[in-house]
Design a protein around this motif. Structure first.
Motif, PDB file in Angstrom:
ATOM      1  N   GLU A   1      -3.440  11.188  10.785  1.00  0.00           N
ATOM      2  CA  GLU A   1      -3.596   9.955  10.033  1.00  0.00           C
ATOM      3  C   GLU A   1      -2.302   9.268   9.783  1.00  0.00           C
ATOM      4  OE1 GLU A   1      -8.113  10.574   8.547  1.00  0.00           O
ATOM      5  OE2 GLU A   1      -6.604  10.418   6.902  1.00  0.00           O
TER       6      GLU A   1
ATOM      7  N   ASP B   1      -2.530   6.349  12.367  1.00  0.00           N
ATOM      8  CA  ASP B   1      -3.411   5.362  11.563  1.00  0.00           C
ATOM      9  C   ASP B   1      -2.471   4.387  10.571  1.00  0.00           C
ATOM     10  OD1 ASP B   1      -5.628   6.282  12.935  1.00  0.00           O
ATOM     11  OD2 ASP B   1      -6.479   7.435  11.030  1.00  0.00           O
TER      12      ASP B   1
ATOM     13  N   GLU C   1      -1.401   8.304   2.482  1.00  0.00           N
ATOM     14  CA  GLU C   1      -2.390   8.964   3.174  1.00  0.00           C
ATOM     15  C   GLU C   1      -3.070   9.919   2.460  1.00  0.00           C
ATOM     16  OE1 GLU C   1      -4.491  11.209   5.543  1.00  0.00           O
ATOM     17  OE2 GLU C   1      -3.758   9.198   5.900  1.00  0.00           O
TER      18      GLU C   1
ATOM     19  N   MET D   1      -6.388  12.550   3.210  1.00  0.00           N
ATOM     20  CA  MET D   1      -7.296  12.890   4.176  1.00  0.00           C
ATOM     21  C   MET D   1      -8.698  13.081   3.827  1.00  0.00           C
ATOM     22  SD  MET D   1      -8.475  16.332   3.674  1.00  0.00           S
ATOM     23  CE  MET D   1      -9.262  16.020   5.414  1.00  0.00           C
TER      24      MET D   1
ATOM     25  N   ARG E   1     -11.738   9.396   4.212  1.00  0.00           N
ATOM     26  CA  ARG E   1     -12.731   8.929   4.933  1.00  0.00           C
ATOM     27  C   ARG E   1     -14.486   9.717   4.682  1.00  0.00           C
ATOM     28  NH1 ARG E   1      -9.416   8.638   9.921  1.00  0.00           N
ATOM     29  NH2 ARG E   1      -9.574   6.407  10.713  1.00  0.00           N
TER      30      ARG E   1
ATOM     31  N   GLN F   1     -12.603  11.284  12.312  1.00  0.00           N
ATOM     32  CA  GLN F   1     -12.115  12.463  11.998  1.00  0.00           C
ATOM     33  C   GLN F   1     -12.708  13.780  13.059  1.00  0.00           C
ATOM     34  OE1 GLN F   1     -12.437  14.915   7.892  1.00  0.00           O
ATOM     35  NE2 GLN F   1     -11.208  12.964   7.712  1.00  0.00           N
TER      36      GLN F   1
END
Length: 341
Positions: free
Chosen positions: A141, A145, A272, A274, A277, A287
């Motif tokens: 990510e 991302d 960031e 994780m 989401r 994911q």
């Protein structure tokens, strides 16, 4: 499930606080998960890894004194699947990081939403695979991302915390999936050697009083990107070594940072996390997809597990030892606890 047990062994966080507090991590028999519903899988946990988030949650205390199962990295086997699942079948091997808002992986069984689960790399054991989910998701990510890197991307990335769990996979992903040069920051000889083995182009000593000059020697004109696992006191360094319109992505929890110091060069800052989401039910299947992609890269021999130490079995004694190791802040790669010896 006719053979579904009523209870299961787990390690619970009872009192929190220092790891030496006997109630911080306790062996216990707890109610076993119910049969999975919706998108859930019931997984038999074969191995877990310990991350800084485990240490932070445990150390923060447990004022409610309500037993909590920690653990946000696991590899295991699907025992049952909810009626809305379509990604996995019973008997398949999986790996995942789970959610902060549900019971964790430090137990013999766990319910987890299949949309944040990946197929375990077939070339890895459960122990080797358990080292990868949380850090792999974080690194992916951060790179793709947040920094929006692609196979066509070039420039230079400075990685702070290069020998840690996230840095170890992030270096590999950068080198195999982009054209970006990696400058890794590590101080101890073993950390420097590890970063070089993973593919870093240049390794600098982050304790060097002339660190900025060392970085700029390797990237004249400034680096394009910074990945930071340790941002405290580093804003002046970032402002000096980043080129104008450079970008930073950070994963630590520093609250009082002088972002204004980055304005003169129009430097962008990305957070960031994780768990975003699963916590916000946002694009969950992304994911699953990235974990499957990482598994493919492993099975193709392009990246490797970051496992460096294994403990067994999965009990309070071994998890306490793993917490102590991670708590030092000097861990190379990942520490994994296997369910069985």
């Amino acid at each position: 499930m006719a053979d579904q047990p009523q209870t299961m062994p787990a390690v619970v966080n009872r009192a929190g606080g220092p790891v030496d507090n006997p109630d911080s991590l306790v062996d216990a028999l707890v109610p076993a998960p119910a049969a999975p519903t919706g998108h859930d899988l019931l997984v038999e946990v074969r191995a877990v890894s310990v991350n800084p988030v485990d240490v932070k949650v445990r150390a923060s205390g447990n004022r409610a004194r309500k037993d909590r199962i920690l653990g946000w990295d696991a590899s295991g086997v699907v025992l049952a699947a909810g009626p809305e699942t379509n990604l996995f079948r019973v008997g398949e091997e999986v790996y995942y990081a789970g959610s902060l808002d549900r019971p964790g992986s430090n137990a013999s069984r766990q319910l987890v939403d299949e949309r944040i689960v990946g197929s375990k790399p077939t070339s890895l054991s459960h122990v080797e695979a358990a080292a990868l989910p949380l850090t792999g998701i974080t690194a992916w990510e951060a790179l793709f991302d947040k920094l929006r890197l692609t196979t066509e991307s070039t420039g230079t990335l400075l990685v702070l915390g290069a020998a840690g769990g996230v840095g170890s996979i992030l270096i590999q992903l950068t080198k195999v999936l982009t054209g970006v040069k990696v400058i890794a920051a590590a101080s101890r000889p073993e950390s420097r050697a590890w970063a070089e083995q993973l593919g870093a182009d240049v390794v600098v000593d982050h304790s060097d009083p002339d660190l900025a000059r060392r970085i700029l020697d390797a990237a004249p004109g400034g680096v394009d990107y910074v990945f930071s696992a340790h941002s405290r006191g580093r804003i002046p360094l970032f402002a000096e070594v980043l080129r104008p319109f450079g970008q930073i992505v950070a994963i630590d929890d520093e609250r009082d940072l002088d972002f204004y110091a980055l304005k003169d060069k129009s430097i962008s800052w990305h957070w960031e996390f994780m768990f975003t989401r699963p916590r916000h039910s946002w694009d969950l299947t992304a994911q699953h997809d990235l974990l499957d992609r990482i598994a493919e890269l492993v099975d193709d021999g392009r990246i490797r597990t970051t496992l460096t130490r294994t403990l067994a079995p999965l009990d309070a004694t071994r998890l306490r030892e793993a917490h102590r190791i991670v708590e030092t802040g000097h861990t190379i790669g990942k520490v994994v606890v296997a369910a069985e010896e």
